[in-house]
Design an enzyme around this catalytic site. Structure first.
Site, mmCIF file in Angstrom:
data_model
loop_
_atom_site.group_PDB
_atom_site.id
_atom_site.type_symbol
_atom_site.label_atom_id
_atom_site.label_comp_id
_atom_site.label_asym_id
_atom_site.label_seq_id
_atom_site.Cartn_x
_atom_site.Cartn_y
_atom_site.Cartn_z
ATOM 1 N N HIS A 101 -1.059 -55.062 140.532
ATOM 2 C CA HIS A 101 -1.525 -55.111 139.138
ATOM 3 C C HIS A 101 -3.047 -55.354 139.081
ATOM 4 C CE1 HIS A 101 -1.087 -56.216 134.787
ATOM 5 N NE2 HIS A 101 -2.158 -56.933 135.059
ATOM 6 N N GLU A 102 -3.498 -56.376 139.779
ATOM 7 C CA GLU A 102 -4.936 -56.701 139.721
ATOM 8 C C GLU A 102 -5.775 -55.593 140.355
ATOM 9 O OE1 GLU A 102 -6.008 -59.088 137.803
ATOM 10 O OE2 GLU A 102 -3.990 -59.872 137.481
ATOM 11 N N GLU A 159 -5.322 -52.855 130.573
ATOM 12 C CA GLU A 159 -3.933 -53.139 130.923
ATOM 13 C C GLU A 159 -3.182 -51.833 131.225
ATOM 14 O OE1 GLU A 159 -1.839 -56.324 131.980
ATOM 15 O OE2 GLU A 159 -3.856 -56.374 131.167
ATOM 16 N N HIS A 174 -6.645 -53.165 137.742
ATOM 17 C CA HIS A 174 -7.827 -53.571 136.973
ATOM 18 C C HIS A 174 -9.097 -53.279 137.775
ATOM 19 C CE1 HIS A 174 -5.964 -55.520 133.552
ATOM 20 N NE2 HIS A 174 -5.237 -56.318 134.303
HETATM 21 ZN ZN LIG Z 1 -3.644 -57.513 133.588
#
Ligand SMILES: [Zn+2]
Length: 500
Positions: free
Chosen positions: A265-266, A295, A269
């Site tokens: 997830h990170e 997101e 980003h």
């Molecule tokens: Zn996030």
């Protein structure tokens, strides 16, 4: 030649603010990763001095007048004009706020965060109640100094601040689809034969997890010269510069999958920061990306790649090598186990299917905060009733109920909905990508960059020069459609739980 050519005074202004920002971000990352706890007081003091200096430079009335004059000489539609327009909009929101009003707000916000921490620890909403109402009302009252505010659109302004091009009407329609399509599906899943999760309930120490995280970063072909992974309490990503992004994770011995998915997830980003058009660095075109847009990239990687069978198949040899405990599980079984859906009380622990309902609950409450109709005395009951209505579970403590998230304690209203919206954007982007790339094949070949290059070329290089709504429409050839997201979930969970 750079795509952006600013007047010297403006470039110097950007460079100076960029230098402050780099110092502050570096200190922030340090404080939240490796800095010894006792140094926090001194570091906080230095950070508040630097940030007020940066604020004064950024909002100097003479400079602002000069920027406005300069903006009027720029050609409409040019990137320079777009960059400055974003900046001037932000300045217009805050420049008319009287200094004492703003100071009081910042003070309340600082106190609120401290009080929230204590209230959560003591599991006692009543300690937090008064300051929460005060902070939210101050936050809403600040809007009246913004030219975007007209009487009844407080929530519209807040939503648009976190994600350009959205308002309450847009989200009302979005969440009505979520409700209509996902609540029956969640009930069906609950009534289906449940998946036994004991095979993955194995404890794995931090050291082995960290060793595996390095392999994971390698598998995702992350460039170690540009991105660095460390550990923290609550995972975040910070952008220090064109070639320097820090991502963080947290290793829980009993749920080792959580660190894998949060790292993926990170890294989503991080990629957005790493793959923006090079010339945008240090400008609002790189710095002002909406949280829904961000997101959409982290959830794309986490949900559509990190939770897919193809991903676990490709990663399987390294998994078994690092964790021989799993050698009896097939990649198909692991995929099933990480996608189990069970309605729970805590947003950050929610599975992909029930997650948007956690957001819906917060959205409905925020609407009442924004129009000042929320009964703060009964907020824990309002919260619990909604959990019971939508997810069939009821918190019996404030810590696992209304006090679980820090967002409201920091005065952030309008942020939560972007989490659900980002997931829906991601689904529509993935559908478009899957038409051009055979994801399974590329992952099997270990060609992770086929995915990340697609994201760069179709989405990320635009930075904030286009809204994610526009990008989604352009890339998929149709307007944003939340049923693509709900159909994807229906399809996935019908297969997983053998639903009719
Ligand atoms: Zn996030």
């Amino acid at each position: 030649m750079s795509k952006l050519n600013f007047a010297d005074f403006y470039q110097e202004y950007l460079d100076l603010l960029g230098a402050y920002q780099l110092a502050l971000s570096t200190m922030y990352v340090d404080q939240n990763t490796i800095a010894p706890k006792k140094g926090a007081f001194n570091a906080n003091k230095a950070m508040s001095i630097l940030s007020s200096q940066a604020f004064a430079i950024e909002n100097n009335p003479e400079t602002i007048a000069k920027i406005r004059e300069y903006a009027s000489t720029l050609e409409d539609g040019s990137l320079e004009k777009q960059e400055i327009t974003i900046r001037l909009e932000e300045i217009a929101d805050s420049e008319n706020i009287p200094a004492d009003v703003y100071r009081r707000f910042v003070q309340t916000r600082n106190d609120s965060e401290t009080i929230w921490h204590r209230a959560k620890e003591n599991n006692d909403y009543s300690e937090f109640r008064n300051i929460l109402e005060d902070l939210m009302n101050q936050q809403i009252d600040l809007l009246k100094y913004s030219p975007r505010f007209h009487q009844d659109n407080a929530y519209d302004v807040l939503l648009d601040t976190y994600e350009k091009g959205t308002d309450q009407k847009f989200y009302d329609e979005f969440f009505s689809v979520i409700k209509k399509e996902l609540i029956p599906l969640i009930h069906q899943v609950q009534n289906a034969k449940q998946i036994d999760t004991t095979p993955i309930e194995i404890s794995i120490d931090e050291k082995r997890q960290a060793e595996f995280a390095d392999k994971l970063m390698e598998f995702m072909q992350a460039d170690p010269q540009r991105v660095y992974l460390s550990t923290t309490e609550h995972p975040f990503t910070d952008f220090l510069g064109k070639d320097d992004v820090r991502i963080t994770t947290h290793y829980y011995p009993d749920t080792f999958l959580s660190a894998i998915l949060s790292t993926v997830h990170e890294y989503g980003h991080a990629l957005f920061g790493l793959q923006i058009d090079e010339d945008f660095y240090g400008t609002t075109l790189a710095n002002n990306i909406g949280s829904g847009a961000h997101e959409s990239q982290s959830r794309f990687l986490e949900n559509h790649i990190g939770r897919s069978e193809a991903f676990w198949k490709a990663l399987y040899p390294s998994i078994v090598e690092s964790f021989p405990e799993f050698k009896d599980l097939t990649p198909e079984e692991i995929t099933r186990l990480i996608n189990v859906s069970v309605p729970g009380l805590v947003r950050t622990e929610a599975d992909e299917l029930t997650y948007p309902l956690h957001i819906l609950i917060r959205y409905e409450i925020e609407k009442m905060m924004a129009d000042k109709t929320l009964d703060y005395d009964h907020l824990p009951e309002i919260w619990a009733d909604k959990y019971e209505e939508y997810l069939g579970v009821r918190p019996n403590t404030d810590a696992k109920g209304v006090l679980q998230d820090m967002h409201w304690s920091a005065g952030n209203i309008g942020y939560f909905p972007t989490y659900a919206l980002g997931s829906a954007y991601a689904a529509q982007l993935y559908e478009a990508m899957a038409k051009e790339i055979n994801v399974e094949e590329e992952l099997a070949k270990g060609n992770f960059t086929a995915i990340t290059d697609w994201l760069k070329n179709n989405v990320q290089h635009y930075g904030a020069s286009k809204s994610m709504k526009e990008i989604v429409e352009e890339v998929s050839g149709k307007p944003f459609d939340p049923t693509i997201y709900t159909n994807y979930l229906k399809d996935k969970y019908s297969k997983l739980y053998d639903l009719k």
